[in-house]
Design a protein around this motif. Structure first.
Motif, PDB file in Angstrom:
ATOM      1  N   LEU A  69       0.831  -1.208   0.000  1.00  0.00           N
ATOM      2  CA  LEU A  69       0.000   0.000   0.000  1.00  0.00           C
ATOM      3  C   LEU A  69       0.865   1.256   0.000  1.00  0.00           C
ATOM      4  O   LEU A  69       0.550   2.228  -0.683  1.00  0.00           O
ATOM      5  N   HIS A  70       1.957   1.242   0.750  1.00  0.00           N
ATOM      6  CA  HIS A  70       2.875   2.393   0.777  1.00  0.00           C
ATOM      7  C   HIS A  70       3.526   2.622  -0.585  1.00  0.00           C
ATOM      8  O   HIS A  70       3.918   3.745  -0.899  1.00  0.00           O
ATOM      9  N   GLN A  71       3.636   1.570  -1.398  1.00  0.00           N
ATOM     10  CA  GLN A  71       4.243   1.687  -2.725  1.00  0.00           C
ATOM     11  C   GLN A  71       3.228   2.108  -3.783  1.00  0.00           C
ATOM     12  O   GLN A  71       3.598   2.341  -4.925  1.00  0.00           O
ATOM     13  N   GLY A  72       1.943   2.157  -3.418  1.00  0.00           N
ATOM     14  CA  GLY A  72       0.940   2.614  -4.370  1.00  0.00           C
ATOM     15  C   GLY A  72      -0.092   1.588  -4.800  1.00  0.00           C
ATOM     16  O   GLY A  72      -0.940   1.882  -5.634  1.00  0.00           O
ATOM     17  N   THR A  73      -0.039   0.382  -4.277  1.00  0.00           N
ATOM     18  CA  THR A  73      -1.059  -0.607  -4.603  1.00  0.00           C
ATOM     19  C   THR A  73      -2.397  -0.114  -4.059  1.00  0.00           C
ATOM     20  O   THR A  73      -2.502   0.268  -2.903  1.00  0.00           O
ATOM     21  N   ALA A  74      -3.413  -0.105  -4.912  1.00  0.00           N
ATOM     22  CA  ALA A  74      -4.721   0.437  -4.527  1.00  0.00           C
ATOM     23  C   ALA A  74      -5.568  -0.572  -3.775  1.00  0.00           C
ATOM     24  O   ALA A  74      -6.333  -0.199  -2.886  1.00  0.00           O
ATOM     25  N   GLY A  75      -5.468  -1.840  -4.119  1.00  0.00           N
ATOM     26  CA  GLY A  75      -6.306  -2.844  -3.480  1.00  0.00           C
ATOM     27  C   GLY A  75      -5.621  -4.190  -3.419  1.00  0.00           C
ATOM     28  O   GLY A  75      -4.916  -4.593  -4.349  1.00  0.00           O
ATOM     29  N   ILE A  76      -5.839  -4.880  -2.304  1.00  0.00           N
ATOM     30  CA  ILE A  76      -5.215  -6.185  -2.078  1.00  0.00           C
ATOM     31  C   ILE A  76      -6.262  -7.116  -1.499  1.00  0.00           C
ATOM     32  O   ILE A  76      -7.032  -6.722  -0.616  1.00  0.00           O
ATOM     33  N   VAL A  77      -6.286  -8.349  -1.975  1.00  0.00           N
ATOM     34  CA  VAL A  77      -7.025  -9.421  -1.308  1.00  0.00           C
ATOM     35  C   VAL A  77      -5.970 -10.338  -0.743  1.00  0.00           C
ATOM     36  O   VAL A  77      -5.057 -10.770  -1.451  1.00  0.00           O
ATOM     37  N   ALA A  78      -6.065 -10.611   0.550  1.00  0.00           N
ATOM     38  CA  ALA A  78      -5.049 -11.421   1.214  1.00  0.00           C
ATOM     39  C   ALA A  78      -5.675 -12.180   2.375  1.00  0.00           C
ATOM     40  O   ALA A  78      -6.716 -11.788   2.897  1.00  0.00           O
ATOM     41  N   SER A  79      -5.014 -13.218   2.789  1.00  0.00           N
ATOM     42  CA  SER A  79      -5.488 -14.033   3.901  1.00  0.00           C
ATOM     43  C   SER A  79      -4.907 -13.533   5.220  1.00  0.00           C
ATOM     44  O   SER A  79      -3.754 -13.130   5.282  1.00  0.00           O
ATOM     45  N   VAL A  80      -5.716 -13.588   6.253  1.00  0.00           N
ATOM     46  CA  VAL A  80      -5.250 -13.201   7.584  1.00  0.00           C
ATOM     47  C   VAL A  80      -5.048 -14.412   8.483  1.00  0.00           C
ATOM     48  O   VAL A  80      -4.726 -14.268   9.657  1.00  0.00           O
ATOM     49  N   VAL A  81      -5.224 -15.603   7.938  1.00  0.00           N
ATOM     50  CA  VAL A  81      -5.067 -16.858   8.670  1.00  0.00           C
ATOM     51  C   VAL A  81      -4.410 -17.877   7.742  1.00  0.00           C
ATOM     52  O   VAL A  81      -4.339 -17.674   6.532  1.00  0.00           O
ATOM     53  N   PRO A  82      -3.953 -19.011   8.289  1.00  0.00           N
ATOM     54  CA  PRO A  82      -3.495 -20.089   7.406  1.00  0.00           C
ATOM     55  C   PRO A  82      -4.674 -20.598   6.569  1.00  0.00           C
ATOM     56  O   PRO A  82      -5.794 -20.696   7.072  1.00  0.00           O
ATOM     57  N   VAL A  83      -4.439 -20.874   5.289  1.00  0.00           N
ATOM     58  CA  VAL A  83      -5.511 -21.353   4.412  1.00  0.00           C
ATOM     59  C   VAL A  83      -5.131 -22.689   3.782  1.00  0.00           C
ATOM     60  O   VAL A  83      -3.952 -22.976   3.568  1.00  0.00           O
ATOM     61  N   ASN A  84      -6.147 -23.467   3.496  1.00  0.00           N
ATOM     62  CA  ASN A  84      -5.973 -24.744   2.833  1.00  0.00           C
ATOM     63  C   ASN A  84      -5.909 -24.494   1.333  1.00  0.00           C
ATOM     64  O   ASN A  84      -6.781 -23.826   0.772  1.00  0.00           O
ATOM     65  N   ASP A  85      -4.890 -25.038   0.674  1.00  0.00           N
ATOM     66  CA  ASP A  85      -4.703 -24.796  -0.758  1.00  0.00           C
ATOM     67  C   ASP A  85      -5.940 -25.175  -1.569  1.00  0.00           C
ATOM     68  O   ASP A  85      -6.365 -24.434  -2.448  1.00  0.00           O
ATOM     69  N   GLU A  86      -6.510 -26.330  -1.295  1.00  0.00           N
ATOM     70  CA  GLU A  86      -7.650 -26.802  -2.083  1.00  0.00           C
ATOM     71  C   GLU A  86      -8.892 -25.940  -1.887  1.00  0.00           C
ATOM     72  O   GLU A  86      -9.622 -25.688  -2.842  1.00  0.00           O
ATOM     73  N   THR A  87      -9.140 -25.498  -0.674  1.00  0.00           N
ATOM     74  CA  THR A  87     -10.336 -24.696  -0.442  1.00  0.00           C
ATOM     75  C   THR A  87     -10.159 -23.254  -0.914  1.00  0.00           C
ATOM     76  O   THR A  87     -11.135 -22.550  -1.131  1.00  0.00           O
TER      77      THR A  87
END
Length: 121
Positions: A69-87
């Motif tokens: 975000l500090h570099q200029g990215t306007a929007g991010i989708v990211a995980s806040v927990v460990p996630v299962n690859d398949e799901t």
């Protein structure tokens, strides 16, 4: 431009900018992201903990997402927990059907709340 990154991630609460995405040639840290000449406009990080941030001082959060975000990215989708690859696959595939990251994420994730949208996307 939407940039997808499929990698494993690690969050370091003790030093959030040393949080990393595990790429084939080694870790990509928050410090590395701060050195980008041009950040992606939108980014999807399907990796575990890639959206986590830790408070630093009274009014700052640090992590991979904030480095972007500090570099200029306007929007991010990211995980806040460990996630299962398949799901995570249907959520990630569904993101490409939406107009904005938040709208697409709401439609794609259904009941899965592992991922959040950050920024104006």
């Amino acid at each position: 431009m939407l940039g997808p990154v499929a990698a494993h991630g690690t969050f370091r609460a003790d030093s959030p900018l040393f949080s990393s995405l595990h790429l084939d040639d080694g870790p990509l840290t928050g410090y590395d992201l701060e050195r980008l000449r041009r950040a992606p406009h939108r980014l999807v990080l399907s990796s575990c903990d890639s959206g986590q941030m830790a408070p630093v001082g009274a009014d700052e959060l640090l992590g991979l997402a904030t480095a972007l975000l500090h570099q200029g990215t306007a929007g991010i989708v990211a995980s806040v927990v460990p996630v299962n690859d398949e799901t995570a696959v249907p959520v990630m595939a569904g993101l490409h059907d939406g107009l904005t990251l938040p709208e697409a994420l709401c439609q794609a994730r259904g009941d899965d709340v592992s991922f959040i949208a950050i920024g104006a996307g």
